[in-house]
Write a protein that holds these residues in place. Structure first.
Motif, short mmCIF file in Angstrom:
data_model
loop_
_atom_site.label_atom_id
_atom_site.label_comp_id
_atom_site.label_asym_id
_atom_site.label_seq_id
_atom_site.Cartn_x
_atom_site.Cartn_y
_atom_site.Cartn_z
N LYS A 172 55.86 25.76 56.66
CA LYS A 172 57.08 26.58 56.79
C LYS A 172 58.10 26.18 55.74
CE LYS A 172 56.94 27.59 61.75
NZ LYS A 172 57.61 27.32 63.04
N LEU A 173 58.19 24.88 55.45
CA LEU A 173 59.14 24.41 54.43
C LEU A 173 58.74 24.94 53.05
CD1 LEU A 173 59.81 20.76 55.56
CD2 LEU A 173 61.58 22.45 55.10
N PHE A 180 63.22 27.36 62.02
CA PHE A 180 61.96 26.60 61.92
C PHE A 180 61.34 26.32 63.29
CE2 PHE A 180 63.67 25.79 57.71
CZ PHE A 180 62.53 25.76 56.91
N ALA A 233 58.54 17.10 59.39
CA ALA A 233 57.36 17.66 58.73
C ALA A 233 56.41 16.57 58.22
CB ALA A 233 57.78 18.57 57.59
N VAL A 243 64.34 18.70 59.31
CA VAL A 243 63.04 19.39 59.36
C VAL A 243 62.04 18.67 58.44
CG1 VAL A 243 61.84 21.56 58.84
CG2 VAL A 243 64.07 21.63 59.95
N LEU A 272 54.97 22.64 60.12
CA LEU A 272 56.35 22.58 59.65
C LEU A 272 56.39 22.43 58.13
CD1 LEU A 272 58.79 22.86 61.42
CD2 LEU A 272 58.88 20.38 61.67
N TYR A 316 59.78 28.48 52.86
CA TYR A 316 61.24 28.55 52.72
C TYR A 316 61.64 28.35 51.26
CZ TYR A 316 66.14 27.20 53.30
OH TYR A 316 67.51 27.12 53.19
#
Ligand code: RP5
Length: 171
Positions: A139-140, A27, A130, A126, A136, A143
């Motif tokens: 990105k989560l 991340f 976030a 994370v 972020l 994921y």
């Protein structure tokens, strides 16, 4: 960006802790990893936690095995959120570390993940970061989407295997 501190009670914890480091790197979250022990280097551990906020850390991950007081001791010296990883490193298979880490007295919380749960510790860190970081957060979401796709793929493969089994039996 805010940093994550990754503290382990012993270098022997590193093989498990490395999984947290992998996630943080995935991340692109800046981190600092240290070996600091609640029992063997108590002054250094307390000093690190006391200065964690002024040194730019927003979350502390603390991994320890056996009588695992590291996460609790760090939490006692800071209001930065502490995530504890109980390490499976003794005759008691990590249950000792789990209970030592999770059973904090009211007033000083440690967010404890499962035994050897380094990936979840990093993901939780994370997720905390976030809250104030839109990139972020995206990105989560990616994921989670990848995880969903991968499980769906496994399900497709399972259905194929089961169908093949049925076909073979029917021959
Ligand atoms: C704990 O004791 C450490 O976190 C480690 O999991 C365990 C054993 O440490 P070593 O004797 O391998 O240094 O404090």
């Amino acid at each position: 960006m805010s940093k994550v501190a990754v503290i382990m009670g012993s270098i022997s914890d590193y093989d498990i802790v490395a999984k947290a480091v992998d996630i943080l790197e995935m991340f692109s979250v800046p981190y600092q990893a240290r070996v600091l022990s609640a029992h063997r280097t108590p002054n250094q551990a307390a000093e690190f936690a006391s200065k964690a906020e002024q040194n730019g850390f927003s979350v502390i991950i603390a991994a320890a095995g056996k009588a695992a007081h590291l996460a609790g001791v760090l939490a006692a010296h800071t209001t930065v959120p502490v995530i504890g990883i109980p390490i499976q490193s003794s005759a008691l298979d990590g249950l000792d570390a789990l209970l030592s880490t999770v059973q904090m007295p009211p007033g000083v919380p440690v967010a404890t993940v499962g035994i050897n749960g380094a990936e979840n510790a990093a993901l939780l860190a994370v997720q905390i970061l976030a809250l104030n970081d839109g990139l972020l957060k995206e990105k989560l979401k990616d994921y989670r989407l990848k995880m969903e796709k991968s499980v769906e793929q496994k399900d497709i493969e399972l259905q194929k295997k089961l169908q093949e089994r049925l076909n073979t039996k029917g021959e």
